[in-house]
Design a protein around this motif. Structure first.
Motif, PDB file in Angstrom:
ATOM      1  N   THR A   1      -3.895  -3.403   1.727  1.00 27.11           N
ATOM      2  CA  THR A   1      -5.005  -2.442   1.603  1.00 27.11           C
ATOM      3  C   THR A   1      -4.758  -1.159   2.402  1.00 27.11           C
ATOM      4  O   THR A   1      -5.426  -0.150   2.176  1.00 27.11           O
ATOM      5  N   GLY A   2      -3.843  -1.206   3.363  1.00 22.79           N
ATOM      6  CA  GLY A   2      -3.591  -0.036   4.207  1.00 22.79           C
ATOM      7  C   GLY A   2      -4.597   0.084   5.342  1.00 22.79           C
ATOM      8  O   GLY A   2      -4.541   1.030   6.130  1.00 22.79           O
TER       9      GLY A   2
ATOM     10  N   THR B   1       0.835  -1.206   0.000  1.00 20.44           N
ATOM     11  CA  THR B   1       0.000   0.000   0.000  1.00 20.44           C
ATOM     12  C   THR B   1       0.874   1.262   0.000  1.00 20.44           C
ATOM     13  O   THR B   1       1.986   1.242   0.547  1.00 20.44           O
TER      14      THR B   1
END
Lengths: 525, 86
Positions: free
Chosen positions: A117-118, A58
């Motif tokens: 995805t962070g 990410t």
């Protein structure tokens, strides 16, 4: 060697060994488990936060800048970013935030993110058993524990040296001598000697590296004062350490994209960069420290300081050329952590560490059996038995039950790590009390092993009942550690129950023969 | 036992440090090599001196050698430190 020298060395070896046996046992026991710190951490965490295998990372810069705003991080504070690695598959970021009202200390914040995805997973790690065991290894979780462990390590080195003095003559002659059909004392003596001799290089390496970790400060201060006339930065530079301590200029500067910087540096050096420390972020004086492991060589640690303003790695803040101190220490420390090794070699390290634990218990039993025969000072003997044998044996069920709790306690339980640690300490204390009361050392060790085996078996069952499908999915995704660790717990439980059962049966037989012997004496008398 | 432990701990450390400082002053070598060999050697020598003290029948015997060695070694270091020699 004079008989007098041998006698004195043996006397010192016995007493020193007895005095440091419990902390030394805990250090080796915790160290043995810490060899599998990454596996244990993954086993505890990953079933709760499953990941898919992917090399995608990410964007880091937006996360860092959002955190700076959200937590009002002082630009002078270091922000540490740990990238997903073999050790931990998540992205973690930690830093200190300004003092709050009614608080004397700055608060430490550690956040964990999904690296793909962070998404933020948690802001307080609920799975700290692996870290707790690691801390037990290096500071026993005591105030000033680092130095206490250092001192114990020094005495351990003296034990190794006095052991060499005692065994020097028989080192080769009695190398394989184990008299399994003799009495407890002879068996324990042989076990102590055989393990001691086999693990000698290993023990010596651990004693030396442990001392270097924990007591280096004893040598740093005099070196700085005498050799460098108080010039600590000069000493640090000669020792290959760069302490970045640049003042803020107050002039803002646009920061580079962290993902791009990482990719560029990975391509340029071939190093697997696993962490970035951000100093003075957003300021003209900003410096990023990139750390990782070189793919070539035995212990190739990589450290480089990147100056944002000049887009370079300036000589002034980077160690130039080969530095013997850096290279030598890095080799010794790699030997200590076995971080150069695969699972097979770490398993060998583990076996040796458990062998040293066995040697410590054998040494204690030797001391107790010798004193039991004399039958003088029974109270002192009971105290020593409780403290030494009780402490050493008690840590086994304490660890096993802590592992069970790490699995079955829900992640959301408040103060979860503290609960696990408290239970661990409580069981250890119970072990000491039981060792004080229970007189039959063989059965006592047997019970310790059986209870541990039961706890580990329940853990294995809980693994499958709670996370069976997740463990299989993770394994299919290429994350072998959680399932592997679970299987290893089962194998350990089987081994412990086998040895424990054998000791219990043998203990019962010995007790019967002792009872029979005393009845015969009464009849004859 | 306690006397051997205490004296071994303190005199052992000071003696080991002083001897390695002698080596540092007397044998010219790069600082990184001196620091590495010193840090490894001092810890080994420290434990070695303690073992020597423990293995002796009484403290008298090793002290007869260790104390003159220590003062001699400190003397050499002082001369270097004050710039009298070197």
């Amino acid at each position: 060697m004079k008989a007098e020298t041998l006698r004195n060395a043996l006397h010192a070896h016995g007493w020193l060994g007895l005095l440091i046996s419990v902390p030394l046992f805990i250090i080796f026991w915790a160290g043995a488990i810490t060899l599998f710190h990454p596996e244990m951490q993954r086993w505890a965490t990953m079933p709760h936060y499953p990941l898919a295998q992917s090399s995608q990372l990410t964007p880091l810069t937006p996360i860092v800048e959002r955190l700076i705003d959200q937590y009002n991080i002082d630009p002078k504070e270091r922000i540490s970013v740990r990238l997903p690695s073999d050790h931990m598959p998540y992205l973690s970021i930690f830093f200190r935030v300004p003092k709050e009202e009614n608080s004397e200390k700055k608060r430490f914040v550690s956040l964990t993110f999904n690296p793909q995805t962070g998404e933020q997973l948690h802001d307080h790690n609920p799975f700290e058993l692996a870290d707790f065991i690691y801390q037990l290894h290096y500071n026993l979780k005591l105030p000033q524990g680092l130095y206490i462990v250092g001192l114990i390590t020094l005495f351990f080195m003296v034990l190794v040296f006095t052991g060499i003095v005692i065994q020097l003559k028989n080192l080769i002659k009695h190398f394989f001598m184990y008299r399994k059909d003799r009495n407890t004392r002879n068996k324990m003596n042989d076990l102590h000697n055989v393990v001691g001799v086999i693990s000698l290089p290993y023990g010596l390496m651990y004693a030396l590296t442990g001392l270097m970790f924990n007591l280096l400060i004893l040598l740093q201060v005099p070196s700085a004062l005498v050799l460098y006339q108080g010039d600590i930065p000069a000493l640090s530079k000669d020792a290959g350490f760069i302490n970045f301590n640049e003042e803020l200029t107050g002039n803002p500067l646009a920061m580079p994209d962290l993902n791009a910087l990482l990719s560029k540096q990975r391509a340029a050096t071939g190093v697997n960069i696993t962490g970035i420390n951000l100093h003075n972020y957003g300021d003209e004086s900003a410096v990023f420290r990139l750390a990782g492991k070189r793919k070539d060589g035995f212990a190739g640690n990589y450290n480089a300081h990147y100056a944002v303003k000049t887009d370079s790695f300036p000589e002034a803040i980077n160690v130039q050329g080969d530095n013997v101190f850096v290279e030598g220490s890095s080799i010794l420390f790699s030997l200590h952590f076995a971080n150069f090794a695969g699972l097979d070699l770490r398993f060998l390290y583990f076996v040796l560490a458990i062998g040293v634990c066995g040697m410590i218990v054998a040494g204690n039993v030797l001391w107790i059996v010798k004193r039991q025969k004399r039958a003088t000072h029974p109270k002192t003997l009971a105290v020593m038995r409780g403290l030494t044998l009780g402490g050493c044996v008690g840590i086994m069920p304490a660890t096993a039950i802590a592992i069970l709790l790490e699995r079955i306690l829900p992640a959301g339980v408040s103060d979860r790590p503290e609960v696990v640690q408290l239970v661990f300490a409580g069981i250890l204390l119970l072990g000491v009390i039981a060792g004080f009361i229970y007189q039959h050392h063989r059965r006592f060790v047997g019970w310790g092993l059986v209870i541990s085996a039961v706890a580990l078996t329940v853990t294995f069952a809980a693994d499958w009942l709670m996370f069976g499908q997740t463990l299989l999915n993770l394994h299919q995704q290429g994350f072998a550690s959680p399932l592997g660790f679970s299987m290893a717990l089962t194998a350990t439980a089987l081994l412990m129950s086998g040895i424990g059962y054998k000791l219990l049966v043998q203990g019962k037989a010995v007790e019967k023969s002792v009872d029979h012997g005393s009845k015969q004496i009464e009849i004859n008398g | 036992m306690w006397a051997k432990t205490l004296i071994g701990l303190f005199l052992g450390l000071l003696l080991a440090m002083s001897i390695f400082l002698n080596i540092g002053y007397l044998i010219p070598m790069p600082r990184d090599i001196l620091l590495f060999s010193g840090y490894v050697g001092i810890f080994l020598a420290w434990a070695g001196f303690m073992t020597w003290f423990y293995s002796a029948e009484s403290l008298k015997k090793p002290m007869k050698i260790a104390l003159p060695l220590f003062f001699g070694s400190v003397g050499i270091n002082s001369l270097f430190y004050l710039g009298v020699i070197g």
